[in-house]
Write an enzyme that holds these catalytic residues in place. Structure first.
Site, PDB file in Angstrom:
ATOM      1  N   ASP A 161      -1.354  56.108 -33.575  1.00 37.29           N
ATOM      2  CA  ASP A 161      -2.346  55.039 -33.633  1.00 37.29           C
ATOM      3  C   ASP A 161      -2.216  54.202 -32.359  1.00 37.29           C
ATOM      4  OD1 ASP A 161      -4.145  53.439 -35.846  1.00 37.29           O
ATOM      5  OD2 ASP A 161      -3.195  52.095 -34.403  1.00 37.29           O
ATOM      6  N   ILE A 162      -3.330  54.029 -31.637  1.00 39.96           N
ATOM      7  CA  ILE A 162      -3.312  53.229 -30.409  1.00 39.96           C
ATOM      8  C   ILE A 162      -3.113  51.762 -30.776  1.00 39.96           C
ATOM      9  CG2 ILE A 162      -4.658  52.532 -28.399  1.00 39.96           C
ATOM     10  CD1 ILE A 162      -6.046  55.222 -28.491  1.00 39.96           C
ATOM     11  N   GLU A 183      -9.058  55.028 -34.018  1.00 38.58           N
ATOM     12  CA  GLU A 183      -8.083  55.188 -32.944  1.00 38.58           C
ATOM     13  C   GLU A 183      -6.867  55.983 -33.405  1.00 38.58           C
ATOM     14  OE1 GLU A 183      -7.204  51.134 -34.848  1.00 38.58           O
ATOM     15  OE2 GLU A 183      -8.902  52.455 -34.484  1.00 38.58           O
TER      16      GLU A 183
END
Length: 714
Positions: A578-579, A621
């Site tokens: 996950d960004i 994301e």
């Protein structure tokens, strides 16, 4: 005088006796030819047709019941997933709200869950079993609210095979408690419980029946106990007699009261038994039987005419027989045309080429036939699994092959299917055709007028193979929806069809060449359809922004890999990424720059894994990497490479330069779960731990993790 008058009489008598014997034999033939079809028709009408009709009805009901059970199990899976997602959203909200879930928020989240699974009803309970919110159809809300009045280890769960019903209603139910870790503590606190109810009523079964394209009826029965119909797409009264013969548990199939039926047993993801019924037909076979009887009677007239005209010249008889043979030959040609049209509907390249070579062999009375496809494109064998692999049927007269050979500046993919008669001429001709086809294809490619090879077959004489005919195979280069006129000039050469009559055989006639032209054109159309089908299938499994696989592609790949690993001692590892603070990136620089970050990160992620691994955009994301034949320790090394790749340089566009980090959760099979959902949930829990510990790091799932734990936003 006596001698002169007695000679002709015996001869005439002998002639009359011979004619009488001939007529007697013809009469016997007439009787046999007439009697045998009559008996066959009677047997068909009396025994075979009804038995076949009963068997067909049972087969159709079995197919419908099994397909309906699979479809309902898939619906259960979506209910389960929707419930878990709703629980995750509630947990995230409660975490941000100090462990408290208020009614307005519960109503909003319940409505969102219903929107994800139309037709369902959702109820949200507080820690004290108080109903905080319900959403969905009015009747469904009442059922969902009544189901969750008490929660225990045996709560209704369709995925666990436990029905969730009130009274005589049937439906798919899932219950998921919402547990969170309040800030500063490690203890789990229950803040809510989510109940999802998807009714299985007459309307739902009617929709399922339409989706399965069946003329039969579908019903839902309890897993065990009293044999009653909880829901049906048909008439309950029509099933009354059948229900009295069904077992109270388990499965059964057979016929009863003009119906073929199949009762399935319960299985994973379906807490009910499915009953499918199909009416017993047989009208078509009876009509065929009467037609056979009528045909047998109709034979009496032509046989009687033959009997009465024995003096007709033999030449006339031979001429009539020749006309019949020519008519039969044209009928065979017509059947080959229709058979060739059916080739356009297959999506399996190997089977297509085997059918083409076999049809070319029989349609031209050849000794050997071969189809050769050559291309630089990697999608040529997409219909056979995406790779070029040798395959064969095991018979002496048929061989299919695929190989890579050096061609020009790159690897050339060559796929062929060859077949021949099971005799010496067929073996010799089949052995010569591959090299001849490769050489001739190369010559055609060098010729600038390649469009001409689609028009007429070229004729050769090949020592050992005899007369040989070659025609090009081309694919349509126009889009499927193009309105431009299609023809040879609109096709691109990708292969050749070659047939050989055998040494010493006669040359090909006009009918043979007509068959080759039609078959080559139909083969090109079929291959064009395969290519378009594979392109549509690829797009359906691809994320359009990053070019990675999408969630559906990931779930399918993970399920297949786990199934393969479970058959041995295999391992695999899943990374969930996950960004960090991606919402801030979008809010600060706009969604356009956010898309650039997603695409750039996808490229860096691909550079950190092997070609055999699977990389997919899970949503937003979030990304997931499936590492084949890799344990948790190897997964950690890959996670470290991904972290370094994200940190190595900022993400840039024009005058924007923004450093971005990523958090990673690592989980392995079978260490952290034995199903796709369990491994993904373990990786998600580890991702949550990485974010909780400060982000920009990776964490490994703790063994025997407790699910579900939602990911923090950002």
């Amino acid at each position: 005088m006596t001698g002169s008058t007695s000679g002709p009489a015996p001869a005439a008598r002998a002639g009359r006796e011979a004619l009488a014997r001939l007529r007697s034999r013809l009469a016997v033939v007439l009787a046999v030819v007439t009697l045998v079809p009559l008996l066959a028709g009677a047997l068909l009408l009396g025994l075979i047709a009804p038995a076949h009709a009963r068997s067909s009805a049972v087969t159709a009901a079995t197919r419908d019941a099994d397909a309906a059970a699979v479809a309902l199990a898939a619906s259960c899976d979506t209910v389960r997933s929707s419930t878990r997602v709703a629980a995750g959203e509630i947990a995230a909200y409660a975490t941000r709200n100090g462990g408290v879930l208020d009614r307005p928020a519960a109503e909003t989240l319940a409505a969102r869950a219903v929107a994800r699974r139309p037709g369902s009803a959702v109820a949200v309970y507080g820690p004290d079993s108080e109903v905080l919110a319900t959403s969905g159809p009015a009747a469904g809300r009442a059922v969902a609210a009544s189901i969750g009045s008490e929660f225990s280890s045996v709560s209704p769960s369709c995925s666990a095979g436990r029905a969730g019903a009130t009274g005589d209603a049937a439906g798919l139910t899932e219950i998921s408690p919402v547990l969170i870790n309040p800030a500063g503590t490690t203890a789990k606190v229950g803040v809510a419980t989510v109940v999802t109810w998807l009714p299985l009523d007459q309307a739902a079964l009617g929709v399922l029946r339409t989706k399965l394209s069946t003329t039969g009826q579908l019903s839902v029965l309890p897993a065990r106990g009293q044999t009653v119909v909880l829901a049906t797409s048909g008439d309950r009264e029509a099933l009354a007699g059948l229900l009295r013969t069904l077992p109270s548990a388990g499965q059964q199939s057979g016929t009863h009261g003009g119906l073929g039926y199949r009762l399935t047993d319960t299985g994973t993801g379906l807490p009910y038994r499915v009953l499918a019924t199909d009416p017993i037909g047989g009208t078509g076979l009876r009509v065929a039987g009467w037609a056979l009887l009528a045909g047998a009677l109709a034979l009496l007239i032509p046989l009687w005419i033959v009997l009465m005209r024995l003096t007709r010249p033999v030449t006339q008889e031979l001429s009539a027989a020749g006309d019949q043979l020519r008519a039969g030959r044209m009928a065979l040609a017509d059947s080959l045309d229709r058979f060739g049209e059916a080739l356009a509907h297959t999506h399996d390249l190997n089977e297509l080429l085997a059918t083409v070579s076999g049809t070319a062999l029989s349609g031209t009375d050849a000794a050997a036939a071969l189809v050769l496809l050559v291309t630089d494109e990697r999608d040529l064998t997409a219909g056979t699994g995406g790779t070029a692999q040798a395959a064969g049927t095991g018979g002496a007269g048929d061989r299919r092959a695929a190989d890579r050979s050096a061609g020009g500046t790159g690897d050339r993919l060559s796929v062929r299917s060859e077949t021949g008669r099971a005799d010496a001429a067929g073996d010799e001709a089949r052995g010569l055709l591959p090299a001849f086809a490769e050489q001739h294809f190369a010559e055609l490619i060098e010729n600038s007028q390649t469009s001409q090879v689609f028009a007429e077959p070229e004729l050769f004489h090949l020592p050992g193979a005899g007369p040989v005919a070659v025609i090009g195979i081309g694919v349509d280069v126009l889009p499927a929806d193009s309105t431009a006129e299609r023809g040879p000039a609109r096709r691109r050469l990708i292969g050749v069809l070659v047939v050989a009559r055998g040494e010493g055989a006669a040359a090909f006639d006009a009918l043979h060449l007509t068959r080759l032209r039609a078959l080559a054109g139909q083969t090109g159309t079929a291959i064009t359809n395969i290519r378009r089908y594979q392109e549509v299938r690829r797009l359906s499994m691809t994320d359009t922004l990053t070019g990675l696989g999408n969630r559906a592609q990931l779930v399918g790949a993970l399920s297949r890999e786990i199934a393969a690993a479970s058959r041995g001692d295999g391992v695999l590892t899943v990374l969930m990424l996950d960004i960090d603070h991606f919402k801030s990136v979008n809010d600060t620089w706009g969604h356009g720059f956010g898309d650039i970050v997603l695409r750039d990160f996808a490229g860096r992620l691909l550079a950190c894994v092997r070609e055999a691994d699977t990389v997919a955009r899970y949503g937003g994301e979030e990304f997931v990497v499936l590492l084949r034949d890799t344990d948790a320790e190897g997964g950690c090394r890959v996670a470290e490479r991904v972290l370094n790749a994200a940190r190595s340089r900022p993400f840039e566009d024009a005058d924007v330069s923004q450093p971005v980090t990523v958090s990673i959760g690592v989980a392995a099979y079978p260490r952290d779960g034995r199903s796709a959902d369990d491994v993904l949930q373990a990786a998600d829990s580890a991702l949550y731990a990485a974010k909780r510990d400060g982000r920009n790091r990776w964490r490994v799932a703790e063994p025997l993790h407790n699910a579900p734990i939602p990911s923090l936003p950002g």
